[in-house]
Design a protein around this motif. Structure first.
Motif, PDB file in Angstrom:
ATOM      1  N   LYS A   3      60.087  48.038  39.547  1.00  0.00           N
ATOM      2  CA  LYS A   3      59.883  47.665  38.324  1.00  0.00           C
ATOM      3  C   LYS A   3      58.392  47.055  38.257  1.00  0.00           C
ATOM      4  CE  LYS A   3      64.424  46.779  36.492  1.00  0.00           C
ATOM      5  NZ  LYS A   3      65.597  45.725  36.435  1.00  0.00           N
ATOM      6  N   ARG A   4      57.530  47.559  39.225  1.00  0.00           N
ATOM      7  CA  ARG A   4      56.085  47.096  39.167  1.00  0.00           C
ATOM      8  C   ARG A   4      55.192  48.542  39.437  1.00  0.00           C
ATOM      9  NH1 ARG A   4      55.161  42.198  41.828  1.00  0.00           N
ATOM     10  NH2 ARG A   4      57.257  41.799  42.419  1.00  0.00           N
ATOM     11  N   ASN A   5      54.051  48.509  39.062  1.00  0.00           N
ATOM     12  CA  ASN A   5      53.143  49.389  39.349  1.00  0.00           C
ATOM     13  C   ASN A   5      52.543  49.640  40.631  1.00  0.00           C
ATOM     14  OD1 ASN A   5      53.516  50.115  36.641  1.00  0.00           O
ATOM     15  ND2 ASN A   5      51.831  48.710  35.908  1.00  0.00           N
ATOM     16  N   GLY A   6      52.240  48.520  41.192  1.00  0.00           N
ATOM     17  CA  GLY A   6      51.541  48.476  42.398  1.00  0.00           C
ATOM     18  C   GLY A   6      51.671  47.317  43.287  1.00  0.00           C
ATOM     19  N   ALA A   7      50.977  47.086  44.060  1.00  0.00           N
ATOM     20  CA  ALA A   7      51.058  46.104  45.098  1.00  0.00           C
ATOM     21  C   ALA A   7      50.723  44.676  44.408  1.00  0.00           C
ATOM     22  CB  ALA A   7      50.057  46.179  46.312  1.00  0.00           C
ATOM     23  N   PRO A   8      51.427  43.432  44.529  1.00  0.00           N
ATOM     24  CA  PRO A   8      51.174  42.462  43.959  1.00  0.00           C
ATOM     25  C   PRO A   8      50.150  41.574  44.697  1.00  0.00           C
ATOM     26  CG  PRO A   8      53.284  42.281  44.572  1.00  0.00           C
ATOM     27  CD  PRO A   8      52.796  43.591  45.043  1.00  0.00           C
ATOM     28  N   CYS A   9      48.771  41.312  44.407  1.00  0.00           N
ATOM     29  CA  CYS A   9      47.695  40.910  45.041  1.00  0.00           C
ATOM     30  C   CYS A   9      47.043  39.675  44.378  1.00  0.00           C
ATOM     31  CB  CYS A   9      46.889  41.680  45.516  1.00  0.00           C
ATOM     32  SG  CYS A   9      46.144  42.499  44.308  1.00  0.00           S
ATOM     33  N   LEU A  10      46.059  39.205  44.965  1.00  0.00           N
ATOM     34  CA  LEU A  10      45.410  38.055  44.448  1.00  0.00           C
ATOM     35  C   LEU A  10      44.676  38.237  43.085  1.00  0.00           C
ATOM     36  CD1 LEU A  10      45.208  34.909  45.133  1.00  0.00           C
ATOM     37  CD2 LEU A  10      42.740  35.530  45.952  1.00  0.00           C
ATOM     38  N   GLY A  11      44.395  39.583  42.709  1.00  0.00           N
ATOM     39  CA  GLY A  11      43.898  40.003  41.428  1.00  0.00           C
ATOM     40  C   GLY A  11      42.376  39.519  41.460  1.00  0.00           C
ATOM     41  N   MET A  12      41.890  39.095  42.292  1.00  0.00           N
ATOM     42  CA  MET A  12      40.447  38.666  42.227  1.00  0.00           C
ATOM     43  C   MET A  12      39.889  38.660  43.743  1.00  0.00           C
ATOM     44  SD  MET A  12      40.928  34.748  41.155  1.00  0.00           S
ATOM     45  CE  MET A  12      39.257  34.433  41.106  1.00  0.00           C
ATOM     46  N   PRO A  13      38.612  39.019  44.079  1.00  0.00           N
ATOM     47  CA  PRO A  13      38.001  38.932  45.108  1.00  0.00           C
ATOM     48  C   PRO A  13      37.902  37.395  45.693  1.00  0.00           C
ATOM     49  CG  PRO A  13      36.481  40.340  43.955  1.00  0.00           C
ATOM     50  CD  PRO A  13      37.506  39.656  43.084  1.00  0.00           C
ATOM     51  N   LEU A  14      38.228  36.982  47.075  1.00  0.00           N
ATOM     52  CA  LEU A  14      38.104  35.758  47.388  1.00  0.00           C
ATOM     53  C   LEU A  14      36.848  35.054  47.115  1.00  0.00           C
ATOM     54  CD1 LEU A  14      39.625  36.239  50.908  1.00  0.00           C
ATOM     55  CD2 LEU A  14      40.654  35.143  49.111  1.00  0.00           C
ATOM     56  N   ALA A  15      35.647  35.759  47.102  1.00  0.00           N
ATOM     57  CA  ALA A  15      34.463  34.994  46.800  1.00  0.00           C
ATOM     58  C   ALA A  15      34.411  34.636  45.150  1.00  0.00           C
ATOM     59  CB  ALA A  15      33.430  36.172  46.936  1.00  0.00           C
ATOM     60  N   GLN A  16      35.216  35.195  44.545  1.00  0.00           N
ATOM     61  CA  GLN A  16      35.134  34.881  43.072  1.00  0.00           C
ATOM     62  C   GLN A  16      36.063  33.437  42.647  1.00  0.00           C
ATOM     63  OE1 GLN A  16      35.517  37.807  40.268  1.00  0.00           O
ATOM     64  NE2 GLN A  16      34.428  39.308  41.138  1.00  0.00           N
ATOM     65  N   VAL A  17      36.748  33.141  43.728  1.00  0.00           N
ATOM     66  CA  VAL A  17      37.440  31.537  43.656  1.00  0.00           C
ATOM     67  C   VAL A  17      36.652  30.662  43.037  1.00  0.00           C
ATOM     68  CG1 VAL A  17      38.701  29.956  44.577  1.00  0.00           C
ATOM     69  CG2 VAL A  17      39.301  32.545  45.187  1.00  0.00           C
ATOM     70  N   SER A  18      35.259  30.729  43.616  1.00  0.00           N
ATOM     71  CA  SER A  18      34.439  29.657  43.119  1.00  0.00           C
ATOM     72  C   SER A  18      34.059  29.545  41.876  1.00  0.00           C
ATOM     73  CB  SER A  18      33.013  29.515  44.201  1.00  0.00           C
ATOM     74  OG  SER A  18      32.419  30.767  43.959  1.00  0.00           O
ATOM     75  N   HIS A  19      34.330  30.717  40.995  1.00  0.00           N
ATOM     76  CA  HIS A  19      33.778  31.054  39.655  1.00  0.00           C
ATOM     77  C   HIS A  19      35.066  30.258  38.804  1.00  0.00           C
ATOM     78  CE1 HIS A  19      30.719  33.002  41.151  1.00  0.00           C
ATOM     79  NE2 HIS A  19      31.075  34.129  41.528  1.00  0.00           N
ATOM     80  N   LEU A  20      36.074  30.109  39.143  1.00  0.00           N
ATOM     81  CA  LEU A  20      37.160  29.776  38.402  1.00  0.00           C
ATOM     82  C   LEU A  20      37.021  28.475  37.777  1.00  0.00           C
ATOM     83  CD1 LEU A  20      40.380  30.727  40.513  1.00  0.00           C
ATOM     84  CD2 LEU A  20      39.544  31.889  38.642  1.00  0.00           C
ATOM     85  N   ASP A  21      37.056  28.198  36.446  1.00  0.00           N
ATOM     86  CA  ASP A  21      37.071  26.853  36.159  1.00  0.00           C
ATOM     87  C   ASP A  21      38.580  26.032  35.874  1.00  0.00           C
ATOM     88  OD1 ASP A  21      37.824  28.280  33.805  1.00  0.00           O
ATOM     89  OD2 ASP A  21      36.068  27.678  32.637  1.00  0.00           O
ATOM     90  N   ARG A  22      39.530  26.933  35.708  1.00  0.00           N
ATOM     91  CA  ARG A  22      40.897  26.503  35.720  1.00  0.00           C
ATOM     92  C   ARG A  22      41.941  27.183  36.512  1.00  0.00           C
ATOM     93  NH1 ARG A  22      38.443  23.394  33.322  1.00  0.00           N
ATOM     94  NH2 ARG A  22      38.550  22.422  31.229  1.00  0.00           N
ATOM     95  N   LEU A  23      42.771  26.771  37.372  1.00  0.00           N
ATOM     96  CA  LEU A  23      43.706  27.434  38.027  1.00  0.00           C
ATOM     97  C   LEU A  23      44.879  26.804  38.106  1.00  0.00           C
ATOM     98  CD1 LEU A  23      44.098  29.468  40.246  1.00  0.00           C
ATOM     99  CD2 LEU A  23      43.556  27.991  41.965  1.00  0.00           C
ATOM    100  N   LEU A  24      45.987  27.368  38.160  1.00  0.00           N
ATOM    101  CA  LEU A  24      47.282  27.092  38.105  1.00  0.00           C
ATOM    102  C   LEU A  24      48.072  27.680  39.437  1.00  0.00           C
ATOM    103  CD1 LEU A  24      49.959  25.567  37.148  1.00  0.00           C
ATOM    104  CD2 LEU A  24      50.424  27.650  35.840  1.00  0.00           C
ATOM    105  N   VAL A  25      48.274  26.965  40.347  1.00  0.00           N
ATOM    106  CA  VAL A  25      49.308  27.357  41.383  1.00  0.00           C
ATOM    107  C   VAL A  25      50.429  27.022  41.386  1.00  0.00           C
ATOM    108  CG1 VAL A  25      49.207  27.363  44.003  1.00  0.00           C
ATOM    109  CG2 VAL A  25      46.960  27.010  42.830  1.00  0.00           C
ATOM    110  N   ILE A  26      51.563  28.019  41.289  1.00  0.00           N
ATOM    111  CA  ILE A  26      52.914  27.889  41.257  1.00  0.00           C
ATOM    112  C   ILE A  26      53.509  28.024  42.626  1.00  0.00           C
ATOM    113  CG2 ILE A  26      54.824  28.402  40.147  1.00  0.00           C
ATOM    114  CD1 ILE A  26      52.815  29.450  38.094  1.00  0.00           C
TER     115      ILE A  26
END
Lengths: 438, 786
Positions: B354-377
């Motif tokens: 029931k999924r289209n492809g591989a689950p992954c982080l959905g963003m390059p690691l280098a862009q983590v520094s650009h996030l302004d809000r993050l929810l970790v579950i």
């Protein structure tokens, strides 16, 4: 000329430090004048500039100018009073805190008005803990009388002031190390820029002045900047507290007009002990280059005169040495102090101050080498101007000063593996001598 | 832009740039020790003093901001005089022990002393001696060599997030030390070895075993966590002697986690399997490859003939390479079976197909520094992906606001803005609260299948998290190992995806292992009619190919995995290690090469495929897994096993991207769920439930065998952690010895009180010898005093 007490005028020793006494001496009138007259910060700073009050902690930076560096406008700003008086020979701030703490409180409150600071700290070194406690009491008196805290004297102006005591590290008298220490960190100086006026305590704009500087402020406001300047001489305004120690008959703190000849100060202090011949004087605290008698006797006690003579007024700590002093031993003691008090942060001071001490120690103990004088000069030169703060310079300057004027005594020491001043003369001069390496 | 002239070279630099940075841009080297571009500026070594026009004294390049029109001379007489003076000061108390110093040959002080030092010292006094410190099993100290640059202190505080080192005492007595009686316990501690510019901090496992100039070096990729850190593997005589970080700003920057750095010790350990082995009765015998492979082929053929293809299956570790996983699933499918899975620690398979492809982080690691809000579950982020946590730590410092939904409030070394500390069984409920609060703020309904699930009440924490996310302009929602491996992992994932969608942000899964994404890309998961790992263990197969995994340690249900595998007709273990666990269940063990002895590809959590070559020759008879599987394919006469080299294999999955050192894949990475629903709130069972982490040094067979890592603080034997109130309710106290029961699985452990844990939970780590007797990683657990 003679004593010209201003800060210490009519203080009546330990019996006159409380608020009631200060008020009786006309205390807090300057603050009332500023608040009632709604004197603008610009005018206040202009008045300070007119007085040419120069920082009394040692560097002699014009106070009015320093205040004017504080950014205008809203936002948290801090005011710090540097009572971490740790330079050997200096004990004037101690007397101000002992006899007239309210002058410091009033001065800081006026400074807060001028700079827009909302919070202040007085950093008092730990060895005078009883004066820290006294200052806390004085603060409480001022708060209770509405002279400090929220809505001072019923106005909109608020200023919180706290005492903070150190634990005796000399380096915490360096203004940025002092800030680190207040923040609860290890007392190590910060690299500048940024300067505290931009990024000081907790990263906020901060003005730091010496205790005596703040204590002078009410008097300047009361008498006017020009009148204060006129007490001294041009560019060296006002009065100054001199803490004179060493081989004089009456060591202590003397408040004099700037520009008073050294000879008069010496006379006030009762002259050289035992009628002996004056040998040398360190005029501004142990880091100031030493001056031989013939030079110092022609100097007046102010920034410009001593600077022209190759030394500095510093904190006004005058260490008098008579003919019984072995200059090598004297330097050994000073170098030991800086070696012991280096904070260890930056390389030249951490490594160099110990090296200097060891060379001098070696010479003093009859193990000097021919090349040592050149080495001392070179090591001192390699420290000068290359450290984070001025402690490196403070370690190097006495070495250079002693070598400049007393090189022959050092050379004699190396050559003869002993003191030029006979040991019995030395013993007669100082009954007890504790070797710093003990 | 500011104009600056350095040594006569004019250039333009940005406002706020320091002289050191400008010099680097101009290609001018300024000697330095304390300066490091990733650390704060200390300006304490004074080695970088340079001459600046109009400045009365030399200024430290690292701390001096460029002003317009500034002219700097880095090698003028004045500058060099200052630099030489500093070098002399640094050397007076530095021991002359380069011949016995591990740093020799790669020592900044040694290198610079050639340029700025003096042949003869003018210092004739006694030198300073500083007593060594016990920093634990990874970092060796020779503190007399320390030049007090404080790089290590700043690293621990700023990058690792824990101030485990400090400079104590004053002046000449200043020393770098840990807190009294404590060691260096951070999972990033090994980096201080690289940072130390002298030989004060060196690698304890590597100590005195080789000289840097004797080592050959190869680029490689870490086989452990989902970050895919780039490595320099250093070998001598085909033995891996040391692993260092290979700088890659996009991935690991210049850091490595201790696991990446020190796991190599296992490669040279006694447990390496050197030749194929077959079990005869209770005896394990070394055999030739020929014999072993024929044994396997015959076993498979027999099972095929007697029980049909459905009796054959394969289970693989997500630490296997892309090539291995690909050929494994290809082989299984060629035999007519769909029984293949690499998700050994998962418990919820409702999303299969029931999924289209591989689950992954959905963003390059280098862009983590650009996030302004993050929810970790549901993530043990700091230990599961230390370098991702490091990146996030830097981002949080710059303003990213972090919210966490997780049953354990472990210290991540960064401020958490809002935390919902909930038991695993309550996570779906909490996420529903967040989702509907967010939907209300955004005035957008969640997808229809969820609309009937609006919680009756409001939850203040959830509402605050929703408000936070709604305010963000660059938002992400990540789910971690605990969520993915939970019995309700699919529901958690769907809700997390919905929350991300409503917040206008990106959804991501923090990969469990180095090649989790690769496992999805190779389709090493069951197709229609196939069995997943859970089903393969429930109704055991006849033949199981077990690639790189150990029963008990690498499965969601350790007791069941051991029992089920032991019951199979033939278990073929493809493994680098002669593992006790495998000897119990397997019938044949085929020696595989670990990552350092073969070429292969790992796809990290951001979907970056990284190809690496072998760094050393294979140990004994060990062979790369892809070669073994290819030959097995031939023996079983399966079509499509004619690959000549590893690139041929990789090409079947990655096409033109095969064999590239690094490529960020763009297709096949859409892990969105479709056609999945959520059950909604389940009544809370009146039992305790298990919270299970896989401690970082137990996570895979390689790291479990790394001796130094096994002596670290992170590798302590697990205890049963329980909230003190829950403990009191149960009439137990800290230190009590308890019996833990899951079904018929029973173990005994000591209890530890932990107020950073949700109520009614028992936290028991997996993958340790003392806990493999237990059952499922999530679900109910009973606890009673022994």
């Amino acid at each position: 000329m003679s004593l010209r007490p201003l800060i210490l005028a009519n203080t009546n020793g330990d019996a006159g430090w409380r608020l009631e006494h200060y008020l009786a001496r006309g205390g807090y009138s300057a603050l009332k004048k500023v608040i009632a007259g709604k004197v603008s910060p610009e005018d206040l700073i202009a008045e300070m500039k007119a007085s040419v009050l120069r920082g009394r902690g040692g560097a002699g930076f014009p106070t009015g100018l320093k205040w004017s560096f504080m950014p205008k406008g809203e936002g948290e700003k801090y005011l710090c009073c540097n009572s971490d008086e740790g330079e050997p020979g200096t004990f004037k701030d101690r007397d101000i805190l002992r006899y007239n703490p309210h002058a410091v409180i009033e001065g800081m409150t006026i400074a807060a008005w001028a700079t827009g600071a909302t919070r202040g700290y007085n950093y008092i070194h730990g060895e005078i803990f009883e004066l820290y406690e006294r200052f806390e009491e004085a603060l409480q008196e001022a708060r209770n009388a509405g002279l400090l805290g929220a809505r001072i004297l019923g106005s909109d102006f608020s200023f919180e002031l706290f005492a903070h005591h150190g634990y005796g590290a000399y380096v915490c008298g360096e203004e940025t190390a002092l800030l680190e220490s207040i923040e609860g960190k290890k007392g190590q100086p910060r690299f500048k820029p940024p300067f505290p006026a931009n990024c000081g305590l907790y990263g906020k704009p901060t003005t730091i002045n010496n205790t005596e500087t703040f204590a002078s402020v009410p008097f300047i406001i009361n008498m006017g900047g020009q009148a204060y300047l006129d007490l001294g001489k041009p560019n060296n305004g006002g009065t100054k507290l001199f803490s004179i120690s060493g081989h004089v008959n009456r060591p202590g703190v003397y408040e004099l007009e700037m520009g008073t000849p050294f000879a008069e100060l010496l006379e006030l202090a009762g002259g050289v002990r035992g009628g002996r011949k004056l040998k040398a004087v360190i005029p501004g605290g142990s880091s100031a280059p030493v001056l031989p008698a013939e030079i110092i006797m022609d100097c007046t006690m102010d920034y410009d005169s001593l600077s022209a003579a190759g030394s500095m007024l510093g904190s006004g700590a005058v260490i008098v040495m008579d003919e019984t002093v072995c200059m090598v031993k004297a330097l050994e003691r000073l170098s030991y102090f800086y070696h012991e008090e280096s904070c260890g942060q930056c390389t030249p001071c951490r490594e160099g101050s110990g090296w200097l001490y060891r060379i001098v120690h070696r010479i003093e103990n009859g193990q000097g080498r021919e090349e040592d004088l050149e080495l001392l000069e070179s090591v001192a030169g390699n420290i000068m101007g290359r450290t984070v703060c001025a402690l490196g310079d403070a370690a190097a300057m006495p070495v250079r000063g002693f070598l400049k004027h007393f090189q022959s005594e050092f050379a004699w020491h190396i050559e003869h593996k002993g003191c030029l001043v006979p040991l019995d003369v030395q013993r007669a001069g100082s009954q007890i001598y504790v070797s710093p390496s003990c | 832009m500011l104009e600056i002239e350095i040594d006569g070279k004019a250039l333009q630099v940005n406002e706020g740039c320091t002289v050191m940075e400008a010099a680097n841009l101009a290609g001018v080297y300024i000697p330095h020790f304390c300066y490091h571009r990733k650390l704060s500026i200390a300006a304490n070594c004074r080695m970088c003093l340079v001459q600046v026009e109009k400045a009365p004294k030399a200024l430290p390049a690292c701390a001096t901001p460029v002003t317009n029109g500034m002219k700097v001379w880095t090698h003028s007489e004045n500058a060099v005089r200052a630099q030489k003076a500093v070098m002399e000061f640094l050397l007076i108390n530095h021991p002359l022990d380069c011949p016995i110093c591990d740093q020799g040959g790669e020592c900044q002080l040694q290198d610079l002393s050639v340029g700025y030092g003096c042949g003869q010292s003018r210092y004739g006094e006694e030198k300073r001696v500083v007593f060594n410190k016990d920093l634990g099993p990874l970092v060796a100290t020779d503190m007399t060599r320390c030049i007090n640059c404080t790089r290590c202190v700043r690293f621990m505080q700023e990058i690792a997030g824990d101030m485990e080192l400090g400079q104590a005492y004053r002046g000449e007595h200043a020393e770098i030390m840990p807190f009294l009686g404590r060691t260096l316990d951070s999972e990033l501690s090994g980096n201080v070895i690289d940072l130390c510019p002298v030989g004060a901090l060196t690698s304890r496992p590597f100590r005195f075993s080789a000289r840097t100039w004797e080592l050959s070096r190869r680029r490689s990729v870490s086989p452990h966590d989902g970050v895919g850190a780039n490595l320099i593997v250093q070998t001598r005589f085909d033995r891996v002697k040391r692993v260092l970080p290979l700088e890659n700003e996009a991935i690991n920057e210049c850091w490595l986690s201790d696991k990446d750095r020190f796991s190599y010790e296992a490669l040279n350990g006694d447990e390496r399997l050197s030749a194929p082995m077959i079990r005869r009765g209770t005896q394990w015998c070394e055999v030739s490859w020929q014999e072993a492979l024929e044994f396997v082929a015959n076993g498979c053929k027999a099972a095929l003939d007697q029980q049909g293809p459905a009796a054959i299956g394969a289970l693989a570790s997500p630490h296997s390479t892309l090539e291995e996983l690909h050929l494994l699933q290809k082989l299984v499918r060629a035999l007519g079976s769909e029984n293949i899975d690499f998700r050994l620690r998962h418990s919820d398979f409702r999303a299969d197909g029931k999924r289209n492809g591989a689950p992954c982080l959905g963003m390059p690691l280098a862009q983590v520094s650009h996030l302004d809000r993050l929810l970790v579950i549901g993530s043990f982020l700091r230990k599961d992906a230390p370098l991702l946590a490091q990146r996030l730590r830097q981002a949080v410092k710059k303003g990213t606001r972090l919210s966490v939904v997780h049953p354990a409030a472990d210290d991540w070394g960064m401020p958490v803005h809002q935390r919902a500390l909930v038991a695993p069984s309550a996570m779906v409920d909490t996420l529903l609260h967040i989702l509907f609060a967010l939907a209300d703020i955004k005035q957008t309904p969640p997808q229809p299948v969820l609309q009937s699930l609006r919680p009756a009440s409001q939850d203040a924490t959830a509402t605050d998290i929703a408000r936070e996310l709604a305010e963000g302009r660059n938002v992400a929602v990540w789910i971690g190992n605990l969520a993915v491996q939970d019995v309700r992992g699919t529901e958690i994932e769907l809700l997390a995806q919905e929350i991300a969608r409503l917040a206008g942000g990106r959804f991501g899964v923090i990969s469990e292992a180095a090649n989790t994404v690769g496992g999805w890309l190779t389709r090493a998961v069951p197709g229609a009619g196939g069995k997943n790992v859970h089903q393969m263990l429930e109704s055991p197969l006849a033949v199981c190919l077990l690639l790189g995994a150990e029963p008990g340690y690498d499965f969601a249900r350790s007791d069941a995995s051991r029992r089920a595998l032991a019951a199979m007709q033939m278990v073929v273990a493809l493994t680098p290690f002669n593992s006790g666990e495998l000897r119990e269940v397997a019938h044949v063990m085929l020696p595989l090469t670990p990552f350092t002895e073969m070429a292969g590809t790992f796809v990290n959590m951001e979907g970056r495929a990284q190809f690496f070559h072998a760094a050393a020759r294979a140990f004994g008879e060990a062979r790369p897994g892809w070669k073994v599987l290819r030959v097995l394919g031939n023996l079983l006469e399966a079509p499509g096993f004619a690959q000549d080299n590893v690139l041929d294999v990789a090409r079947e999955v990655l096409g033109e991207h095969a064999g590239k050192a690094e490529v960020l894949l763009e297709t096949g990475l859409d892990g969105r769920l479709q056609g999945v629903s959520v059950e909604g709130r389940r009544p809370r069972a009146d039992t305790l439930e298990r919270v299970c982490d896989v401690p970082l040094h137990f996570a895979d067979p390689l790291v479990r065998r790394a001796p130094a890592l096994q002596r670290t603080h992170d590798a302590r034997a697990p205890q049963a952690a329980v909230h003190p109130e829950t403990l009191a309710r149960l009439g137990l106290e800290e230190g009590a010895h308890v019996r833990l029961t899951q079904g018929d699985a029973v173990i005994e452990l000591d209890v530890r009180a932990d107020d950073g844990l949700a109520q009614n939970c028992v936290r028991v780590a997996a993958a340790h010898a003392s806990t493999i007797g237990l059952g499922a990683m999530s679900g109910p657990i009973a606890m009673e005093r022994v």
